[in-house]
Motif scaffolding. Structure first.
Motif, PDB file in Angstrom:
ATOM      1  N   UNK A  36      -4.518   9.730  10.871  1.00  0.00           N
ATOM      2  CA  UNK A  36      -2.760  11.021  11.489  1.00  0.00           C
ATOM      3  C   UNK A  36      -3.232  10.599  12.416  1.00  0.00           C
ATOM      4  N   UNK A  37      -4.280  10.122  13.477  1.00  0.00           N
ATOM      5  CA  UNK A  37      -4.755   9.814  14.625  1.00  0.00           C
ATOM      6  C   UNK A  37      -2.744   9.289  14.741  1.00  0.00           C
ATOM      7  N   UNK A  38      -3.694   7.592  14.218  1.00  0.00           N
ATOM      8  CA  UNK A  38      -2.535   6.186  14.211  1.00  0.00           C
ATOM      9  C   UNK A  38      -1.050   6.646  13.636  1.00  0.00           C
ATOM     10  N   UNK A  39      -0.825   7.635  13.382  1.00  0.00           N
ATOM     11  CA  UNK A  39       0.586   7.534  13.375  1.00  0.00           C
ATOM     12  C   UNK A  39       0.635   8.834  14.011  1.00  0.00           C
ATOM     13  N   UNK A  40      -0.056   9.374  15.081  1.00  0.00           N
ATOM     14  CA  UNK A  40       0.633  10.293  15.854  1.00  0.00           C
ATOM     15  C   UNK A  40       1.054  11.852  14.830  1.00  0.00           C
ATOM     16  N   UNK A  41       0.576  12.382  13.949  1.00  0.00           N
ATOM     17  CA  UNK A  41       1.073  13.194  12.919  1.00  0.00           C
ATOM     18  C   UNK A  41       0.601  13.117  11.793  1.00  0.00           C
ATOM     19  N   UNK A  42       0.204  14.594  11.032  1.00  0.00           N
ATOM     20  CA  UNK A  42      -0.246  14.520   9.314  1.00  0.00           C
ATOM     21  C   UNK A  42       1.068  13.856   8.341  1.00  0.00           C
ATOM     22  N   UNK A  43       0.563  12.685   7.509  1.00  0.00           N
ATOM     23  CA  UNK A  43       1.140  12.233   6.931  1.00  0.00           C
ATOM     24  C   UNK A  43       0.505  13.207   5.697  1.00  0.00           C
ATOM     25  N   UNK A  44       1.257  13.590   5.206  1.00  0.00           N
ATOM     26  CA  UNK A  44       0.905  14.088   3.550  1.00  0.00           C
ATOM     27  C   UNK A  44       0.960  12.904   2.909  1.00  0.00           C
ATOM     28  N   UNK A  45       0.542  12.610   2.252  1.00  0.00           N
ATOM     29  CA  UNK A  45       0.698  11.500   1.107  1.00  0.00           C
ATOM     30  C   UNK A  45      -1.299  11.313   0.955  1.00  0.00           C
ATOM     31  N   UNK A  46      -1.052  10.624   3.189  1.00  0.00           N
ATOM     32  CA  UNK A  46      -1.953  10.363   2.729  1.00  0.00           C
ATOM     33  C   UNK A  46      -3.445  11.525   3.191  1.00  0.00           C
ATOM     34  N   UNK A  47      -2.679  12.317   3.406  1.00  0.00           N
ATOM     35  CA  UNK A  47      -3.658  13.787   3.615  1.00  0.00           C
ATOM     36  C   UNK A  47      -4.286  13.908   1.654  1.00  0.00           C
ATOM     37  N   UNK A  48      -3.280  14.089   0.694  1.00  0.00           N
ATOM     38  CA  UNK A  48      -3.416  13.996  -0.154  1.00  0.00           C
ATOM     39  C   UNK A  48      -4.377  13.244  -1.068  1.00  0.00           C
ATOM     40  N   UNK A  49      -4.247  12.324  -0.842  1.00  0.00           N
ATOM     41  CA  UNK A  49      -4.933  11.042  -1.032  1.00  0.00           C
ATOM     42  C   UNK A  49      -6.514  11.093  -0.804  1.00  0.00           C
ATOM     43  N   UNK A  50      -6.472  11.648   0.535  1.00  0.00           N
ATOM     44  CA  UNK A  50      -8.240  12.073   0.820  1.00  0.00           C
ATOM     45  C   UNK A  50      -8.768  12.945  -0.147  1.00  0.00           C
ATOM     46  N   UNK A  51      -7.553  13.869   0.769  1.00  0.00           N
ATOM     47  CA  UNK A  51      -8.281  15.075  -0.724  1.00  0.00           C
ATOM     48  C   UNK A  51      -8.802  14.674  -1.999  1.00  0.00           C
ATOM     49  N   UNK A  52      -8.286  14.426  -2.807  1.00  0.00           N
ATOM     50  CA  UNK A  52      -8.960  13.749  -4.315  1.00  0.00           C
ATOM     51  C   UNK A  52      -9.824  13.157  -3.809  1.00  0.00           C
ATOM     52  N   UNK A  53     -10.257  11.920  -2.734  1.00  0.00           N
ATOM     53  CA  UNK A  53     -11.391  11.734  -2.296  1.00  0.00           C
ATOM     54  C   UNK A  53     -12.495  12.121  -1.793  1.00  0.00           C
ATOM     55  N   UNK A  54     -12.214  13.267  -1.666  1.00  0.00           N
ATOM     56  CA  UNK A  54     -13.632  13.609  -1.159  1.00  0.00           C
ATOM     57  C   UNK A  54     -13.621  15.214  -1.450  1.00  0.00           C
ATOM     58  N   UNK A  55     -13.390  15.656  -2.445  1.00  0.00           N
ATOM     59  CA  UNK A  55     -12.800  17.265  -2.148  1.00  0.00           C
ATOM     60  C   UNK A  55     -14.075  17.690  -3.629  1.00  0.00           C
ATOM     61  N   UNK A  56     -14.111  16.692  -4.221  1.00  0.00           N
ATOM     62  CA  UNK A  56     -15.843  16.933  -5.386  1.00  0.00           C
ATOM     63  C   UNK A  56     -17.307  16.330  -4.396  1.00  0.00           C
ATOM     64  N   UNK A  57     -17.245  15.627  -3.937  1.00  0.00           N
ATOM     65  CA  UNK A  57     -18.735  15.313  -2.898  1.00  0.00           C
ATOM     66  C   UNK A  57     -18.423  16.174  -1.474  1.00  0.00           C
ATOM     67  N   UNK A  58     -17.569  17.037  -1.447  1.00  0.00           N
ATOM     68  CA  UNK A  58     -17.406  18.450  -0.317  1.00  0.00           C
ATOM     69  C   UNK A  58     -17.971  19.390  -1.390  1.00  0.00           C
ATOM     70  N   UNK A  59     -17.863  19.583  -2.202  1.00  0.00           N
ATOM     71  CA  UNK A  59     -17.653  20.782  -2.993  1.00  0.00           C
ATOM     72  C   UNK A  59     -19.895  20.626  -3.452  1.00  0.00           C
ATOM     73  N   UNK A  60     -19.820  19.447  -4.377  1.00  0.00           N
ATOM     74  CA  UNK A  60     -21.275  18.996  -4.262  1.00  0.00           C
ATOM     75  C   UNK A  60     -22.204  19.275  -3.077  1.00  0.00           C
TER      76      UNK A  60
END
Ligand code: KG4
Ligand code: ZN
Length: 352
Positions: A36-60
């Motif tokens: 998000x830093x590259x865009x100067x603010x949170x981009x909702x679609x990128x945030x959601x996609x990143x959650x999909x990628x990281x949520x199970x690895x972080x839980x594990x």
């Protein structure tokens, strides 16, 4: 009572295990902030996609950390030790909230655990219950984040009164907008705070906003005052676009504007906190939310409050899973009704 907490309301995927609402057992965090830093603010679609990628690895990763520290629990029987799952269902970005809520619902059904729906803003306050000695009721809480500025008086768990809140921008939002005016990188808050360390907090005269209601706040006028002061500092008029300011302001001017803004923004919330303290005489005062990591805020409160504050570590002030798990513990310990794992929906505009 051990609760697994899941937070995904914005750009941070936070997971944590907390025991009895006071002991942090394990935690994991992934952040998409660098993107998000590259865009100067949170981009909702990128945030959601990143959650999909990281949520199970972080839980594990969090479960593995817990089982490593408790050798009697193998990775296979670890769920036997977990009493419930708590998840942020609002407020926040819809796409981001959905990932956490759907993951928590699925796990609650699969592992047959009660599911607790958590209000993100309320949970920020509960990060303070991980600090010893714990806050004592009545607790006056100043909640200052990117989305909220509120003073809330907790008479007990789940029994609170909203004393006041911002009528326009949140204080964190004002930090982020001032950072943009000064050309400081995202996330704005910590970078304004860093610049302010070397600036003169009295160099620029900025107005303290006046608002209706004893405990309400306003920050949009202060942000505009910073814009006008910046334009005046380079000898330009109000029509000069803010995008020109980062190149035209000198380093010295930027540091002094950052320090002057921070002093006034912090004084604004501290004035009202002291007023509420004098009126309600709480046993404890806590600060919560991302801006609670701000050192100037901590300094001013220390100087002006008659009682001490036990501050949570900065990593517990910004978004994290531990605050969600902690509030989940109190819900479970007080026998609050669990949510239905087949139907729990997100509430992006949830308030306190
Ligand atoms: O609580 P949080 O992580 O997310 C929300 O729920 O909004 O708060 C993020 C906000 C951002 O506006 C960020 O700029 C601000 O907290 N923040 C700070 C500091 N650290 C984070 N503001 C001022 N000083 C800081 N040290
Ligand atoms: Zn937050």
């Amino acid at each position: 009572m051990i609760i697994l907490g899941i937070e995904s309301s914005c750009d941070e995927t936070g997971v944590s295990l907390v025991q009895d609402g006071r002991t942090l057992l394990a935690q994991g965090l992934a952040s998409s902030m660098d993107i998000h830093a590259q865009y100067g603010g949170v981009i909702p679609e990128i945030a959601a996609r990143s959650h999909i990628e990281s949520i199970m690895p972080i839980i594990n990763q969090t479960l593995e950390q817990f089982s490593r520290e408790n050798p009697e629990l193998s990775r296979e029987n670890i769920w036997d030790a977990i009493d419930g799952i708590a998840v942020t269902y609002g407020a926040g970005l819809s796409g981001s909230l959905l990932i956490g809520v759907l993951t928590a619902r699925t796990l609650a059904i699969l592992k047959n655990k009660p599911l607790y729906a958590i209000n993100h803003v309320e949970a920020h306050v509960y990060a303070n219950f991980l600090v010893e000695p714990q806050p004592q009721f009545p607790v006056l809480s100043l909640i200052v984040s990117g989305g909220h500025s509120q003073l809330v008086l907790f008479k007990d768990h789940f029994n609170y009164t909203l004393l006041g809140q911002t009528v326009d921008d949140a204080i964190g939002e004002a930090f982020d907008k001032v950072a943009k005016i000064l050309g400081l990188p995202y996330p704005g808050g910590p970078n304004v705070a860093k610049a302010a360390l070397d600036g003169d907090p009295y160099k620029y005269e900025l107005p303290k906003p006046k608002v209706q209601g004893d405990y309400n706040f306003s920050f949009s006028g202060l942000k505009t005052a910073v814009l006008r002061a910046s334009q005046a500092a380079i000898g330009a008029d109000y029509r000069t676009p803010s995008t020109e300011l980062p190149q035209r302001l000198t380093e010295r001017q930027k540091l002094d504007i950052a320090a002057s803004f921070q002093r006034v923004a912090v004084e604004t919330v501290v004035d009202k906190t002291i007023k509420a303290y004098d009126e309600f005489k709480p046993a404890s005062v806590v600060i919560a939310g991302g801006v609670a990591a701000n050192q100037e805020l901590r300094k001013q409160l220390k100087e002006r409050l008659p009682i001490g504050i036990n501050y949570a570590a900065p990593a517990l002030c910004t978004d994290n899973g531990a605050m969600i798990a902690t509030l989940g513990c109190y819900k479970a310990m007080q026998n609050a009704a669990p949510a239905d794992p087949y139907s729990l929906d997100i509430q992006p505009n949830l308030s306190m």
